[in-house]
Scaffold this active site. Structure first.
Site, mmCIF file in Angstrom:
data_model
loop_
_atom_site.group_PDB
_atom_site.id
_atom_site.type_symbol
_atom_site.label_atom_id
_atom_site.label_comp_id
_atom_site.label_asym_id
_atom_site.label_seq_id
_atom_site.Cartn_x
_atom_site.Cartn_y
_atom_site.Cartn_z
ATOM 1 N N ASP A 154 -6.651 -8.614 -30.044
ATOM 2 C CA ASP A 154 -6.142 -7.989 -28.826
ATOM 3 C C ASP A 154 -6.141 -6.483 -29.065
ATOM 4 O OD1 ASP A 154 -4.808 -7.046 -26.625
ATOM 5 O OD2 ASP A 154 -2.884 -7.998 -27.090
ATOM 6 N N LYS B 27 -7.231 3.529 -25.033
ATOM 7 C CA LYS B 27 -7.855 2.477 -24.232
ATOM 8 C C LYS B 27 -7.986 2.910 -22.773
ATOM 9 C CE LYS B 27 -7.186 -2.440 -23.103
ATOM 10 N NZ LYS B 27 -6.365 -3.621 -23.411
ATOM 11 N N GLU C 160 -7.984 -10.811 -20.863
ATOM 12 C CA GLU C 160 -6.647 -10.968 -21.435
ATOM 13 C C GLU C 160 -5.812 -12.056 -20.741
ATOM 14 O OE1 GLU C 160 -5.283 -6.964 -21.244
ATOM 15 O OE2 GLU C 160 -6.570 -6.300 -22.900
ATOM 16 N N ASP D 78 -0.078 -9.771 -16.092
ATOM 17 C CA ASP D 78 -0.278 -9.081 -17.373
ATOM 18 C C ASP D 78 -0.078 -7.581 -17.187
ATOM 19 O OD1 ASP D 78 -1.077 -8.048 -19.765
ATOM 20 O OD2 ASP D 78 -3.060 -8.953 -19.779
#
Length: 622
Positions: free
Chosen positions: A25, A87, A185, A207
């Site tokens: 992850d 990210k 994800e 999420d």
């Protein structure tokens, strides 16, 4: 009788040999690596027993760098050279970073992607992510006492576009990892929850991580794990709650921050206060700034109020995904919460209020994605061949530019992956020997409102009359969500293809608003599309009529030629009107009038062609 050793398809010939594959992850705030041991997925710890690796890299003098906890501890004292939350910068340019002014970095536009100036030179988000991935790879190799990992499944936000996914694969390659698959994800989280075992129905995965938000609807039925629809915001996460809290603190005190150290110190203090409110009713935001101490008390209600707009943005995406799937919230059996930011009570309360029942929270939201990726990696390595069937989707539509600057969608959004979709096109002009193909991504009808992904040409088409060529264009999107496009002229076999590897990704505003813009402007877009199509038809018919007149005008007398010319001019006048005055229906009427004016001419040309073809031939030769 002796027994032979059996090897199932996809497994190692030696049943005692186990391929070591991991799930990673790669998060905005923290990253993790997990693997399956004795049939149970678990996150792998570092030497100090910590499973979370802060997604932070600090660059020092002499080309040295530190990664993880040590780097994070120095973010306030050395903010310009300690890179966190990279990210959010993957596949983006400086113009795409609306938060750039509040960050302590010196950004520069690199070749296709923003870069950050550090002591070690310019660093792209791909390079920084590779440092984090390499650290996780070394951790996994140490855990298994091997230097031969078979591969890794790496998770990405469901709403990452093609450029952001490719950037993630590039980072993994730099880190020396063999990417078995990129997996969304929310899908990984649902696998970790074990929803594929004994559960059927429709589930939502909410999420909210440090930098991105995803909402996915998944249907489980008879062992098939299908993503029905997905949506979200690639520029919404816990970092934005920190920014909102920091802005509130400055507004309350009338203070300003300008130095990189003050900017980072205030954001660190805001995050600490936010996290404290997850377990306490009140918290203190305390930051030591250059012009003195800043200290404010706040409670959960105040924090909920100042960040309500952010939470509401997540619920707007939830409603859109339900609408896309054609279901209501009453049809949803359960909601899985994923991402560290879902620990905030205000988020959990908002989700519960929206769906009418408490969400599932029995797994650590920080670890659940990595655990699901590890299970998928175990299957792809051939260690558990009888795994579930994953059917993911593409988050945004893919298509081609056609005449008039219009978008012809080939792969609609929320199409199940992997997918290969083809459509036939033809040439516009007589004798056309080449075709330019422009691949775009988005939900609008016009090319200028979508994102350009790639351009390529199909050359060597045999000269034919307009409309005779048959060009089949095939879009192929693999299980990682990456696109390739091929074009083939069916009669000659001439073909060209391209693997779409865009140099930049969608901006925050574009990727967050594409679907919203698509819905909000649908009616106007359709009117504009009809107008453009009508203008293209005028151009096509006028070209064909003028070519016919040039070849066979002797079949008409002067009055007939004048009527045809008048019809041509009337159609061109309608087509050239400004958009505000133009009317697709009026253009269509002018096209029909031109077609009626040339109907007898077309019949005479056909008769002449037949006579010429039959001249000098006997009946038995025909």
């Amino acid at each position: 009788m002796a027994l032979l050793q059996i090897s199932e398809p996809g497994q190692s010939p030696d049943p005692h040999q186990r391929r070591i594959a991991v799930g990673i992850d790669l998060g905005t705030t923290h990253s993790l690596v997990a693997a399956v041991r004795s049939g149970v997925p678990e996150c792998l710890p570092d030497d100090a027993g910590r499973v979370l690796l802060p997604s932070a890299v600090r660059y020092l003098d002499g080309g040295r760098r530190v990664i993880g906890h040590e780097a994070l501890a120095a973010q306030a004292e050395d903010p310009e050279h300690t890179l966190v939350s990279v990210k959010r910068f993957m596949g983006r340019r400086l113009a795409d970073l609306h938060e750039a002014a509040t960050l302590p970095y010196r950004f520069e536009d690199g070749p296709g992607m923003v870069a950050i100036a550090t002591r070690a030179g310019l660093k792209s988000p791909v390079e920084v992510s590779a440092e984090i991935l390499a650290t996780l790879r070394f951790r996994a190799e140490d855990s298994f006492d091997t230097d031969e990992l078979f591969g890794a499944v790496i998770t990405v936000p469901a709403y990452f576009d093609d450029a952001q996914r490719q950037a993630t694969k590039d980072a993994a390659q730099l880190a020396g990892l063999n990417v078995l698959r990129l997996i969304n994800e929310p899908t990984a989280a649902a696998i970790a929850y074990g929803l594929e075992h004994g559960s059927e129905g429709l589930y939502a995965v909410y999420d909210l991580g440090g930098g991105t938000f995803d909402i996915s609807l998944l249907r489980l039925q008879q062992g098939v794990f299908e993503v029905v629809a997905t949506g979200g915001d690639s520029a919404l996460g816990g970092d934005d709650y920190d920014q909102a809290l920091a802005a509130w603190a400055l507004a309350q005190t009338g203070r300003r921050v300008s130095t990189p150290q003050d900017k980072r110190t205030l954001l660190v203090a805001a995050r600490a206060a936010k996290e404290a409110l997850s377990s306490a009713a009140e918290a203190t935001l305390h930051a030591e700034l250059a012009d003195g101490s800043l200290r404010l008390s706040l409670d959960r209600a105040t924090f909920a109020t100042l960040s309500r707009a952010l939470t509401d943005r997540t619920l707007v995406a939830v409603k859109r995904v339900l609408r896309d799937a054609g279901v209501s919230r009453e049809d949803v059996q359960g909601v899985v919460l994923v991402g560290g930011s879902t620990r905030m009570p205000l988020v959990r309360e908002a989700v519960e209020a929206h769906f009418g029942f408490a969400p599932l929270t029995n797994l650590n939201p920080d670890e659940v994605v990595a655990l699901g990726a590890a299970l998928q990696a175990q299957q792809l390595a051939g260690n558990t061949p009888n795994g579930l069937l994953l059917l993911d989707v593409t988050p945004l539509s893919l298509g081609l530019e056609t005449m008039g600057g219009l978008v012809e969608r080939i792969v609609p959004r929320n199409s199940t992956l992997p997918i290969a979709q083809a459509q036939d096109f033809t040439t516009f002009k007589d004798g056309q020997t080449a075709l330019a193909l422009h691949v775009v991504q988005g939900e609008r009808e016009q090319v200028e409102h979508c994102r350009s992904l790639a351009r390529f040409e199909l050359r060597g088409i045999p000269p034919m009359v307009a409309g005779a060529a048959r060009i089949r264009v095939t879009f192929t999107v693999d299980a990682d969500g990456l696109l390739s496009v091929a074009a083939r002229e069916q009669l000659s076999g001439v073909e060209a293809q391209i693997s779409v590897k865009p140099s930049i990704g969608l901006s925050d505003e574009q990727i967050a608003a594409m679907l919203q813009d698509g819905f909000a402007t649908a009616e106007g877009d359709m009117r504009d599309r009809a107008l453009r199509e009508a203008r293209v038809e005028v151009e096509r018919l006028v070209l064909a009529t003028r070519a016919a007149l040039a070849a066979d005008a002797d079949l008409l007398d002067e009055d007939e030629i004048a009527r045809v010319e008048a019809a041509i001019q009337a159609a061109e006048v309608q087509a050239r009107r400004p958009d505000a005055e133009a009317d697709a229906a009026a253009i269509d009427a002018a096209v029909k009038a031109l077609a009626d004016a040339t109907e007898d001419f077309a019949a005479r040309r056909m008769n002449r062609g037949i006579r010429q073809a039959l001249a000098g031939r006997r009946v038995d030769e025909v």
